[in-house]
Motif scaffolding. Sequence first.
Motif, PDB file in Angstrom:
ATOM      1  N   LYS A   1      53.616  36.378  86.003  1.00  0.00           N
ATOM      2  CA  LYS A   1      54.227  37.652  84.809  1.00  0.00           C
ATOM      3  C   LYS A   1      54.301  36.902  83.523  1.00  0.00           C
ATOM      4  CE  LYS A   1      55.717  41.484  86.732  1.00  0.00           C
ATOM      5  NZ  LYS A   1      54.992  42.444  86.273  1.00  0.00           N
ATOM      6  N   GLY A   2      54.135  35.774  83.310  1.00  0.00           N
ATOM      7  CA  GLY A   2      54.131  34.995  81.830  1.00  0.00           C
ATOM      8  C   GLY A   2      55.569  34.887  81.417  1.00  0.00           C
ATOM      9  N   THR A   3      56.463  35.213  82.031  1.00  0.00           N
ATOM     10  CA  THR A   3      58.027  34.914  81.874  1.00  0.00           C
ATOM     11  C   THR A   3      58.760  34.308  82.887  1.00  0.00           C
ATOM     12  OG1 THR A   3      59.891  36.029  80.802  1.00  0.00           O
ATOM     13  CG2 THR A   3      58.524  37.481  82.355  1.00  0.00           C
ATOM     14  N   ILE A   4      59.962  33.731  82.598  1.00  0.00           N
ATOM     15  CA  ILE A   4      60.785  33.303  83.732  1.00  0.00           C
ATOM     16  C   ILE A   4      61.951  34.099  83.795  1.00  0.00           C
ATOM     17  CG2 ILE A   4      59.580  30.991  83.976  1.00  0.00           C
ATOM     18  CD1 ILE A   4      61.910  30.077  82.273  1.00  0.00           C
TER      19      ILE A   4
ATOM     20  N   LEU B   1      58.273  38.585  93.765  1.00  0.00           N
ATOM     21  CA  LEU B   1      57.924  37.251  94.765  1.00  0.00           C
ATOM     22  C   LEU B   1      58.245  37.843  96.373  1.00  0.00           C
ATOM     23  CD1 LEU B   1      59.131  34.338  92.734  1.00  0.00           C
ATOM     24  CD2 LEU B   1      57.152  35.260  92.877  1.00  0.00           C
ATOM     25  N   LYS B   2      58.729  38.879  96.575  1.00  0.00           N
ATOM     26  CA  LYS B   2      58.944  39.318  97.783  1.00  0.00           C
ATOM     27  C   LYS B   2      57.557  39.460  98.319  1.00  0.00           C
ATOM     28  CE  LYS B   2      63.270  41.749  96.739  1.00  0.00           C
ATOM     29  NZ  LYS B   2      63.769  43.213  97.032  1.00  0.00           N
TER      30      LYS B   2
ATOM     31  N   GLY C   1      62.927  25.276  93.295  1.00  0.00           N
ATOM     32  CA  GLY C   1      63.417  26.072  92.474  1.00  0.00           C
ATOM     33  C   GLY C   1      62.256  26.204  91.241  1.00  0.00           C
ATOM     34  N   LEU C   2      61.704  24.896  90.911  1.00  0.00           N
ATOM     35  CA  LEU C   2      60.792  24.614  89.757  1.00  0.00           C
ATOM     36  C   LEU C   2      59.505  25.435  90.103  1.00  0.00           C
ATOM     37  CD1 LEU C   2      61.652  21.218  88.522  1.00  0.00           C
ATOM     38  CD2 LEU C   2      62.109  23.406  87.311  1.00  0.00           C
ATOM     39  N   ALA C   3      59.119  24.938  91.748  1.00  0.00           N
ATOM     40  CA  ALA C   3      57.920  25.645  92.267  1.00  0.00           C
ATOM     41  C   ALA C   3      58.019  27.097  91.849  1.00  0.00           C
ATOM     42  CB  ALA C   3      57.698  25.291  93.303  1.00  0.00           C
ATOM     43  N   LEU C   4      58.902  27.704  92.212  1.00  0.00           N
ATOM     44  CA  LEU C   4      59.227  29.145  92.181  1.00  0.00           C
ATOM     45  C   LEU C   4      59.061  29.787  90.558  1.00  0.00           C
ATOM     46  CD1 LEU C   4      61.965  29.891  94.734  1.00  0.00           C
ATOM     47  CD2 LEU C   4      59.569  30.640  94.902  1.00  0.00           C
ATOM     48  N   ILE C   5      59.679  29.026  89.915  1.00  0.00           N
ATOM     49  CA  ILE C   5      59.691  29.318  88.502  1.00  0.00           C
ATOM     50  C   ILE C   5      58.031  29.240  87.799  1.00  0.00           C
ATOM     51  CG2 ILE C   5      60.031  28.499  86.251  1.00  0.00           C
ATOM     52  CD1 ILE C   5      62.892  27.686  87.065  1.00  0.00           C
TER      53      ILE C   5
END
Length: 120
Positions: free
Chosen positions: A107-110, A118-119, A96-100
């Motif tokens: 994008k510069g935002t989470i 991310l698809k 999850g943290l890697a995806l964040i």
Amino acid sequence: MLDKASFINCMHLSRNRKYHTGKCEMIFLGLTLFTLGLIGIIINRSNLIGIIMSIEILLLSVNYNILMFSLWTYDLVGEILSLIILTVAAAESAIGLALIVVLHRIKGTISIKYLNILKG
């Protein structure tokens, strides 16, 4: 079996004892942690870090309850299952943290609104 009346009675009786933590308090603590995790998921629908933290609280509360029931029944299987749950929770948190991090670099935002980028 622990129904509502016996749970309330157990909580009332435990107030009169000093320095004794019984089964009811342990179950109540696990239930409280699980409820906090669910509330955190419901409230933080747009914040990825809040959702991941709430999922971790859910997994830890389940882990806590499994350990308590393992101690009460003198069974080693609960402790082994607890280690497996901790391993899964650590892997889930790392992914999850890697995806964040990837989402923040792109994008510069989470925000969850931008997860569809991310698809593959």
